[in-house]
Write a protein that holds these residues in place. Sequence first.
Motif, short mmCIF file in Angstrom:
data_model
loop_
_atom_site.label_atom_id
_atom_site.label_comp_id
_atom_site.label_asym_id
_atom_site.label_seq_id
_atom_site.Cartn_x
_atom_site.Cartn_y
_atom_site.Cartn_z
N GLY A 291 34.80 43.14 36.46
CA GLY A 291 35.49 42.51 35.35
C GLY A 291 35.24 43.22 34.03
N ILE A 292 34.00 43.67 33.84
CA ILE A 292 33.67 44.38 32.60
C ILE A 292 34.53 45.62 32.42
CG2 ILE A 292 31.84 45.76 31.50
CD1 ILE A 292 29.82 43.75 32.58
N LEU A 293 34.84 46.29 33.54
CA LEU A 293 35.66 47.50 33.51
C LEU A 293 37.15 47.19 33.67
CD1 LEU A 293 33.39 49.81 35.70
CD2 LEU A 293 33.62 49.80 33.20
N ASP A 294 37.51 45.90 33.61
CA ASP A 294 38.91 45.45 33.71
C ASP A 294 39.51 45.76 35.08
OD1 ASP A 294 41.13 44.12 32.88
OD2 ASP A 294 41.98 45.79 31.74
N TYR A 295 38.72 45.52 36.12
CA TYR A 295 39.17 45.58 37.52
C TYR A 295 39.84 46.92 37.87
CZ TYR A 295 38.41 40.59 36.88
OH TYR A 295 37.85 39.38 36.58
N PRO A 296 39.14 48.02 37.72
CA PRO A 296 39.76 49.34 37.95
C PRO A 296 40.06 49.63 39.42
CG PRO A 296 37.40 49.60 37.58
CD PRO A 296 37.72 48.15 37.30
N TRP A 297 39.40 48.89 40.35
CA TRP A 297 39.60 49.18 41.77
C TRP A 297 40.71 48.35 42.40
CZ3 TRP A 297 34.60 48.55 39.72
CH2 TRP A 297 33.88 49.74 39.57
N GLY A 298 41.32 47.45 41.61
CA GLY A 298 42.42 46.65 42.14
C GLY A 298 41.96 45.71 43.23
N GLY A 299 42.92 45.20 44.01
CA GLY A 299 42.61 44.33 45.13
C GLY A 299 42.15 42.94 44.73
N ARG A 300 42.37 42.56 43.47
CA ARG A 300 41.91 41.24 43.03
C ARG A 300 43.01 40.20 43.23
NH1 ARG A 300 44.33 40.34 38.09
NH2 ARG A 300 45.07 42.17 36.98
N HIS A 301 42.60 38.95 43.39
CA HIS A 301 43.56 37.86 43.47
C HIS A 301 43.40 36.91 42.29
CE1 HIS A 301 39.90 36.20 45.27
NE2 HIS A 301 40.36 35.00 45.01
N SER A 302 42.60 37.31 41.32
CA SER A 302 42.41 36.51 40.12
C SER A 302 42.18 37.44 38.94
CB SER A 302 41.22 35.56 40.29
OG SER A 302 40.03 36.32 40.45
N TYR A 303 42.30 36.89 37.74
CA TYR A 303 42.06 37.67 36.53
C TYR A 303 41.26 36.82 35.57
CZ TYR A 303 42.79 40.75 32.55
OH TYR A 303 42.59 41.60 31.49
N VAL A 304 40.02 37.21 35.32
CA VAL A 304 39.14 36.48 34.42
C VAL A 304 39.25 37.08 33.02
CG1 VAL A 304 36.78 35.75 33.97
CG2 VAL A 304 37.60 35.91 36.32
N PHE A 305 39.36 36.22 32.03
CA PHE A 305 39.62 36.64 30.66
C PHE A 305 38.33 36.78 29.85
CE2 PHE A 305 43.39 34.59 32.22
CZ PHE A 305 44.44 35.30 31.68
N THR A 306 38.45 37.51 28.75
CA THR A 306 37.45 37.45 27.68
C THR A 306 37.98 36.44 26.66
OG1 THR A 306 38.51 39.16 26.36
CG2 THR A 306 36.91 39.89 28.02
#
Length: 277
Positions: free
Chosen positions: A212-227
């Motif tokens: 998350g700190i790197l803004d999900y650079p590897w992809g494959g996520r099913h959610s997006y956590v905000f700052t």
Amino acid sequence: MKKKHSKPARQERVRRIGKVLLDATQDRSRDQYSDGDIEAELLAAVRAGRQDEMLHQDTRWPVLYHFSEERQNLFSWLPLAGDEDVLEIGCGCGAVTGTLCRRAGHVDAVEISPRRAEIAAWRNRDFANLVIHVGNLNDLALERKYDVITLIGVLEYAGTFTHTADPYHDFLAQCQQYLKPSGRLIIAIENRLGMKYWSGAHEDHTGRRFDGILDYPWGGRHSYVFTAGTLSSVCGRGLSCAAVVLSVPRLQVPVRDSFRPYAANAERDKELRESDV
């Protein structure tokens, strides 16, 4: 010639569990949000009234997360007069539903998972002011307008159940249509820049360090956590963001009276301090 089976009558999809109305008449979703087979155990425990016993004897994380009374501290800072209409979107297994029912006039809860909705109904079966709607909010037509709408651990998943080009903003717009003119939308979400992540903890949703700190650079996520900044940006398009309130030590099991306001501006910060938030 095979006989066609008629669809269940509409009223058969509404039932009472104790004093709670469980309404699945508008449910078109699939039970895609689950902690797995353990939820059958959670359901059996609440039906038998053994959730406290299970909580004290079982060390598995889903048991603590769903049954811990500390979850109710999430709204300890929120002033309610007792006559409000509240919409809880994504009530899960009903961890904070009860405290909303005790403090408000009427609560409509929405849960996309039929099994979790049933757990929530059994757990809060003594509240006559509670209606639980099974389904995706995007598919429901609710009749009320609300003084308070809560999104607890829901917005980060909007991209999986709101199929638009801008799912987070569009889902918030869908929520906003149910607000009264003076209503409040309460969003509870993990902090993508939380200290545990800087210390090397695995990201809660992807299981990868520093993801998350790197803004999900590897992809494959099913959610997006905000700052706090990106969340304010999304909310700022159509919603006025009054303040950000921080919980300690973490969103899932907050300590009572540990909430601290992080206001959008000095005037709001002064208002928060004077109202003891």
